[in-house]
Design a protein around this motif. Sequence first.
Motif, PDB file in Angstrom:
ATOM      1  N   ALA A  43      39.267  26.004  33.152  1.00  0.00           N
ATOM      2  CA  ALA A  43      38.844  25.070  34.191  1.00  0.00           C
ATOM      3  C   ALA A  43      37.352  24.804  34.074  1.00  0.00           C
ATOM      4  O   ALA A  43      36.586  25.625  33.560  1.00  0.00           O
ATOM      5  CB  ALA A  43      39.178  25.641  35.567  1.00  0.00           C
ATOM      6  N   ALA A  44      36.929  23.659  34.575  1.00  0.00           N
ATOM      7  CA  ALA A  44      35.518  23.287  34.517  1.00  0.00           C
ATOM      8  C   ALA A  44      34.676  24.275  35.323  1.00  0.00           C
ATOM      9  O   ALA A  44      35.135  24.852  36.314  1.00  0.00           O
ATOM     10  CB  ALA A  44      35.338  21.874  35.059  1.00  0.00           C
ATOM     11  N   ASN A  45      33.433  24.437  34.893  1.00  0.00           N
ATOM     12  CA  ASN A  45      32.474  25.290  35.593  1.00  0.00           C
ATOM     13  C   ASN A  45      32.958  26.721  35.740  1.00  0.00           C
ATOM     14  O   ASN A  45      32.692  27.368  36.748  1.00  0.00           O
ATOM     15  CB  ASN A  45      32.134  24.715  36.968  1.00  0.00           C
ATOM     16  N   SER A  46      33.713  27.203  34.759  1.00  0.00           N
ATOM     17  CA  SER A  46      34.278  28.543  34.833  1.00  0.00           C
ATOM     18  C   SER A  46      34.058  29.283  33.519  1.00  0.00           C
ATOM     19  O   SER A  46      33.992  28.670  32.443  1.00  0.00           O
ATOM     20  CB  SER A  46      35.786  28.486  35.133  1.00  0.00           C
ATOM     21  N   LEU A  47      34.013  30.586  33.637  1.00  0.00           N
ATOM     22  CA  LEU A  47      33.980  31.448  32.463  1.00  0.00           C
ATOM     23  C   LEU A  47      35.394  31.890  32.145  1.00  0.00           C
ATOM     24  O   LEU A  47      36.176  32.174  33.057  1.00  0.00           O
ATOM     25  CB  LEU A  47      33.108  32.680  32.728  1.00  0.00           C
ATOM     26  N   PRO A  48      35.775  31.974  30.893  1.00  0.00           N
ATOM     27  CA  PRO A  48      37.122  32.437  30.559  1.00  0.00           C
ATOM     28  C   PRO A  48      37.251  33.944  30.726  1.00  0.00           C
ATOM     29  O   PRO A  48      36.356  34.700  30.351  1.00  0.00           O
ATOM     30  CB  PRO A  48      37.276  32.029  29.094  1.00  0.00           C
ATOM     31  N   LEU A  49      38.380  34.343  31.328  1.00  0.00           N
ATOM     32  CA  LEU A  49      38.690  35.773  31.444  1.00  0.00           C
ATOM     33  C   LEU A  49      40.134  35.933  30.974  1.00  0.00           C
ATOM     34  O   LEU A  49      41.078  35.769  31.741  1.00  0.00           O
ATOM     35  CB  LEU A  49      38.519  36.239  32.895  1.00  0.00           C
ATOM     36  N   THR A  50      40.302  36.223  29.684  1.00  0.00           N
ATOM     37  CA  THR A  50      41.616  36.302  29.057  1.00  0.00           C
ATOM     38  C   THR A  50      42.034  37.764  28.945  1.00  0.00           C
ATOM     39  O   THR A  50      41.233  38.671  29.205  1.00  0.00           O
ATOM     40  CB  THR A  50      41.582  35.661  27.665  1.00  0.00           C
ATOM     41  N   PRO A  51      43.277  38.013  28.569  1.00  0.00           N
ATOM     42  CA  PRO A  51      43.677  39.417  28.375  1.00  0.00           C
ATOM     43  C   PRO A  51      42.824  40.152  27.352  1.00  0.00           C
ATOM     44  O   PRO A  51      42.755  41.390  27.371  1.00  0.00           O
ATOM     45  CB  PRO A  51      45.132  39.293  27.903  1.00  0.00           C
ATOM     46  N   LEU A  52      42.148  39.415  26.465  1.00  0.00           N
ATOM     47  CA  LEU A  52      41.349  40.052  25.406  1.00  0.00           C
ATOM     48  C   LEU A  52      39.890  40.233  25.796  1.00  0.00           C
ATOM     49  O   LEU A  52      39.094  40.746  24.992  1.00  0.00           O
ATOM     50  CB  LEU A  52      41.434  39.206  24.131  1.00  0.00           C
ATOM     51  N   THR A  53      39.544  39.830  27.031  1.00  0.00           N
ATOM     52  CA  THR A  53      38.145  39.955  27.447  1.00  0.00           C
ATOM     53  C   THR A  53      37.889  41.378  27.928  1.00  0.00           C
ATOM     54  O   THR A  53      37.860  41.664  29.132  1.00  0.00           O
ATOM     55  CB  THR A  53      37.803  38.940  28.555  1.00  0.00           C
ATOM     56  N   ALA A  54      37.737  42.274  26.977  1.00  0.00           N
ATOM     57  CA  ALA A  54      37.469  43.671  27.322  1.00  0.00           C
ATOM     58  C   ALA A  54      36.014  43.826  27.755  1.00  0.00           C
ATOM     59  O   ALA A  54      35.128  43.092  27.318  1.00  0.00           O
ATOM     60  CB  ALA A  54      37.765  44.566  26.123  1.00  0.00           C
ATOM     61  N   TYR A  55      35.793  44.793  28.630  1.00  0.00           N
ATOM     62  CA  TYR A  55      34.428  45.035  29.076  1.00  0.00           C
ATOM     63  C   TYR A  55      33.575  45.473  27.897  1.00  0.00           C
ATOM     64  O   TYR A  55      33.976  46.310  27.089  1.00  0.00           O
ATOM     65  CB  TYR A  55      34.388  46.123  30.156  1.00  0.00           C
ATOM     66  N   ALA A  56      32.362  44.891  27.830  1.00  0.00           N
ATOM     67  CA  ALA A  56      31.371  45.297  26.841  1.00  0.00           C
ATOM     68  C   ALA A  56      30.010  45.155  27.483  1.00  0.00           C
ATOM     69  O   ALA A  56      29.719  44.141  28.129  1.00  0.00           O
ATOM     70  CB  ALA A  56      31.464  44.438  25.579  1.00  0.00           C
ATOM     71  N   ALA A  57      29.178  46.155  27.302  1.00  0.00           N
ATOM     72  CA  ALA A  57      27.863  46.152  27.932  1.00  0.00           C
ATOM     73  C   ALA A  57      27.036  44.935  27.575  1.00  0.00           C
ATOM     74  O   ALA A  57      26.349  44.374  28.443  1.00  0.00           O
ATOM     75  CB  ALA A  57      27.122  47.439  27.585  1.00  0.00           C
ATOM     76  N   PRO A  58      27.057  44.459  26.319  1.00  0.00           N
ATOM     77  CA  PRO A  58      26.211  43.290  26.008  1.00  0.00           C
ATOM     78  C   PRO A  58      26.552  42.059  26.843  1.00  0.00           C
ATOM     79  O   PRO A  58      25.665  41.324  27.271  1.00  0.00           O
ATOM     80  CB  PRO A  58      26.492  43.055  24.517  1.00  0.00           C
ATOM     81  N   GLN A  59      27.863  41.789  27.098  1.00  0.00           N
ATOM     82  CA  GLN A  59      28.190  40.603  27.896  1.00  0.00           C
ATOM     83  C   GLN A  59      28.178  40.907  29.387  1.00  0.00           C
ATOM     84  O   GLN A  59      28.051  40.008  30.206  1.00  0.00           O
ATOM     85  CB  GLN A  59      29.538  40.019  27.490  1.00  0.00           C
ATOM     86  N   GLY A  60      28.334  42.166  29.764  1.00  0.00           N
ATOM     87  CA  GLY A  60      28.156  42.562  31.148  1.00  0.00           C
ATOM     88  C   GLY A  60      29.379  42.444  32.029  1.00  0.00           C
ATOM     89  O   GLY A  60      29.292  42.680  33.230  1.00  0.00           O
ATOM     90  N   TYR A  61      30.528  42.104  31.501  1.00  0.00           N
ATOM     91  CA  TYR A  61      31.737  42.033  32.310  1.00  0.00           C
ATOM     92  C   TYR A  61      32.957  42.120  31.398  1.00  0.00           C
ATOM     93  O   TYR A  61      32.856  41.940  30.174  1.00  0.00           O
ATOM     94  CB  TYR A  61      31.797  40.737  33.125  1.00  0.00           C
ATOM     95  N   GLY A  62      34.117  42.355  32.016  1.00  0.00           N
ATOM     96  CA  GLY A  62      35.379  42.394  31.277  1.00  0.00           C
ATOM     97  C   GLY A  62      36.325  43.425  31.850  1.00  0.00           C
ATOM     98  O   GLY A  62      36.026  44.125  32.829  1.00  0.00           O
ATOM     99  N   TRP A  63      37.500  43.502  31.232  1.00  0.00           N
ATOM    100  CA  TRP A  63      38.539  44.425  31.691  1.00  0.00           C
ATOM    101  C   TRP A  63      38.253  45.844  31.206  1.00  0.00           C
ATOM    102  O   TRP A  63      37.938  46.046  30.049  1.00  0.00           O
ATOM    103  CB  TRP A  63      39.912  44.018  31.168  1.00  0.00           C
ATOM    104  N   THR A  64      38.391  46.784  32.093  1.00  0.00           N
ATOM    105  CA  THR A  64      38.450  48.186  31.668  1.00  0.00           C
ATOM    106  C   THR A  64      39.891  48.692  31.735  1.00  0.00           C
ATOM    107  O   THR A  64      40.205  49.735  31.183  1.00  0.00           O
ATOM    108  CB  THR A  64      37.545  49.062  32.546  1.00  0.00           C
ATOM    109  N   GLU A  65      40.733  47.962  32.423  1.00  0.00           N
ATOM    110  CA  GLU A  65      42.187  48.177  32.429  1.00  0.00           C
ATOM    111  C   GLU A  65      42.795  46.792  32.265  1.00  0.00           C
ATOM    112  O   GLU A  65      42.833  45.998  33.198  1.00  0.00           O
ATOM    113  CB  GLU A  65      42.636  48.832  33.732  1.00  0.00           C
ATOM    114  N   ALA A  66      43.219  46.493  31.048  1.00  0.00           N
ATOM    115  CA  ALA A  66      43.512  45.118  30.666  1.00  0.00           C
ATOM    116  C   ALA A  66      44.895  44.667  31.113  1.00  0.00           C
ATOM    117  O   ALA A  66      45.807  45.489  31.297  1.00  0.00           O
ATOM    118  CB  ALA A  66      43.396  44.966  29.149  1.00  0.00           C
ATOM    119  N   PRO A  67      45.090  43.348  31.270  1.00  0.00           N
ATOM    120  CA  PRO A  67      46.431  42.806  31.569  1.00  0.00           C
ATOM    121  C   PRO A  67      47.385  43.042  30.400  1.00  0.00           C
ATOM    122  O   PRO A  67      46.952  43.222  29.258  1.00  0.00           O
ATOM    123  CB  PRO A  67      46.175  41.315  31.767  1.00  0.00           C
ATOM    124  N   THR A  68      48.662  42.982  30.708  1.00  0.00           N
ATOM    125  CA  THR A  68      49.664  43.094  29.645  1.00  0.00           C
ATOM    126  C   THR A  68      49.904  41.759  28.965  1.00  0.00           C
ATOM    127  O   THR A  68      50.243  41.714  27.782  1.00  0.00           O
ATOM    128  CB  THR A  68      50.991  43.621  30.214  1.00  0.00           C
TER     129      THR A  68
END
Length: 843
Positions: A43-68
């Motif tokens: 969607a416009a004006n949004s950041l993608p948060l997919t099942p593969l968006t694992a948390y990583a310190a450099p990007q500062g956000y993501g899943w620590t318990e990921a979707p199936t």
Amino acid sequence: MMPRCSLATLLCCLVLAVPTESQGQALDREALRFDVGPADALAANSLPLTPLTAYAAPQGYGWTEAPTDAYTRDLPRSRDAFTADGVRGAALTFRADVPAGAWQVVFWMEAGLQDSSTVVLQVNGTSVPLALQDFAPPAEPREAPQRMHRQAQVAATAGAEGLTLRWANAQEPVSLMGLLLVPEPQPATPAQEALLARVAEAGRYPVGASLEPLVRELEAAHRADPAAPFAAYWHTQVQTLAQAEHWMEAMRGWEWATDSTGLSIFDRYHQVVMWLDGVLAGAAPADPLYERALWQRGRMLYWLHEERGGRGELQGARRDLATLAARHPTDDMLAMYLGRPVDLPDACDRLLPVAAAPAWATGQRETLCRLRAIAHWWVTERQAPNGELGGKIGDDVELLRWWTPLLMLGDTLTLQGWQRLAEAVWESPKLVDGYFKAPIDVEHAAEPISDTVPVLAFVSDDPLYAERLAFSAEHFLERWTVRTDHGHRYFRSAWFGSYEVDERPPRNRDVEMNTRAAKAVRYYAWITGDPAATTGLHEWARGWTDAALRTDKGKPRGLIPASVRAADGALNGDEPTWYQANMFWPYFDWPGADGTKMLDQLLFTYHLTGDEALLEPLQAHIDLVRTHPTVDGSPTPGSAAWASGLFQRKAGLWRVAGQWRLLTGNHQHDDLLLRYGSPYLRYRLTGDEGHLAAITQPILESVRYNTPLVTSEAFVTDRAFVTRDRRRSVPDLKAMITGDVIDEDASPYAAVTWEATPEALTVLVDDTAPRRLGVQLFLFDEAASSVTARLWALEPGRYTLTLTDDAGTVRHTAAVEVRARGQRVQVPLPAQTRLHLSVQEAP
């Protein structure tokens, strides 16, 4: 601090601004809007948060318990790019390294299969209540996830490690669609201060102008700087409330709204509440939109409870409306919603008394005035050009049940509105060849036709309506029913459409409610004399008479069982009792289905065919009450004493028995009819006009007050009750006008109806028989007039019509030859004089 950039390039900025360990947080104090779902639909004006968006310190956000997995819903008419897809998992944990401090967390998730959500949210390891509205579950089991989605909001405090959000649901997977993280959105500029002041003004109760101008202004600010907390948060809040109001007020139950959204009226209304939850969750009474959102959610929950019951809806409505009433204690509308009577000025308050008028006429005059005003409001103010009334067609038609006295009295505008709604039904794509197309339960499938066409075929000379009834007769004979080896006939199911019958157990049984679908067939047989339809109804009546006289499963002889399975004639199929159908809907079970609708079917078929054997179940019901006149304690369900106690409390049996009494003149049960019968029937048996006040007074105690709840505020048209005991009072008002005592949903027994009626005319039928008719008339106008009477029950022959006053003076006399049912005769009406109309067989 991160370099400031638009949200369209925010992800790039985040990567470029990765801090070193000594730099601290990876994210700035800005709004973060995540479109949660597959990678290919952002969607416009949004950041993608997919099942593969694992948390990583450099990007500062993501899943620590990921979707199936991720999913996409095929709901293009009700979802946008942001809510069209999402991710799933038994539990989802998301981390964002946002700066410490106060944040608002807004998220969107699927409603799923649950009516009461069991999703648990933890913020930084602590459970946070979501305050999501509970709804009553559907009668029939849900086979697929709901089309609606939930919106929720919680206040959160980010710590040294930012925010960690964990969603879990032990009952079904969590399906998350979107996430918005906003630092406390305080206005930072004079322009924002002014904009927030306008939001606060718009959010006050009573509700004023549309929110759309504010939405556009906030949307422009949000587009200019998508990461700015103030615009991101308030655009979301105001837009959500505006969308909820649009779905409430503009869409209501119009069929175009169903087509445009792909959601039914009640899916839309549930969605409205779910959106308003997102605005109100965690809101403080001082929040700018608090009152407006509370008002809309309270009234929406009120009508959802009126329609479907549900403890959660009732508690929610009372909570919201009482909270608002405490802030506005003198507000009339809130008082009405909270059950307090409010008398608003209207024209019916100004009716002048006429000394010569009998008490029954005075009461009927005001009652008709108020009912006419309400019905006319629906026709002139709400009815669309295509005939709809705005509460979905299947519910719109239920308004007609209390329009019946007006129709029988010849009210022209009521007739026009009725005919227009009948056309809307007939043209609806949901119906084909005179019945609901999809095989759904008969109570809902039969209403559109049974509540519109049969009575029009009765009062109108237009052969079109009888032709439309012919479709139901054909369906009844060729598809819906099956003939047994014993010559009986039963419906194959209680779930059927025009050409399809759903015989999946437990649906595959005939039930009393099938009389609603057969209403069209009864009227068709009566109007046309069609022998095939009459024979089919007779076979069906004989089948149910046989079932009534059996005593399987401990059923008292003569009582109508909850169901009969056509395949083998088993009473109530494989159920262990005769009275508990267990067919999803409670109205298929006793005591809801108490057999009296079927008794009407048997009585009417007797009236058509003369088969007195069909009266045996009715006689058995009355004998049962006579045998068990008092019922002490708690009798065993299914026993004769249990059934007797039921019949002593409910009106249905005595309406059918009363109609039998008027048709046959048999005095055998007058003692019980005087005890349990309707006020009109008691008047007919005694001539005591004192009984008639019990007809109009209950209606007046309702319609004098709170009229917006039955007009402009009615979001569900089948719950715009003119009186809570409408099943008692409204049929009796009709009875005063027509001379029959049966419910408006039953068979045609009217002795007389009226045309070209002055609004100031009142009518009381006081005698009916195959060769005589007696009626009292009183015209409140100061000038004389006339009316047309249609004679329905008199046998063909020569009659004398005489009109006298109380002094016995003959005011008019005429010879009348009745050649056919519905014969018209003109009756002159002297002003303000009680008249006694008598039609007697000529010597």
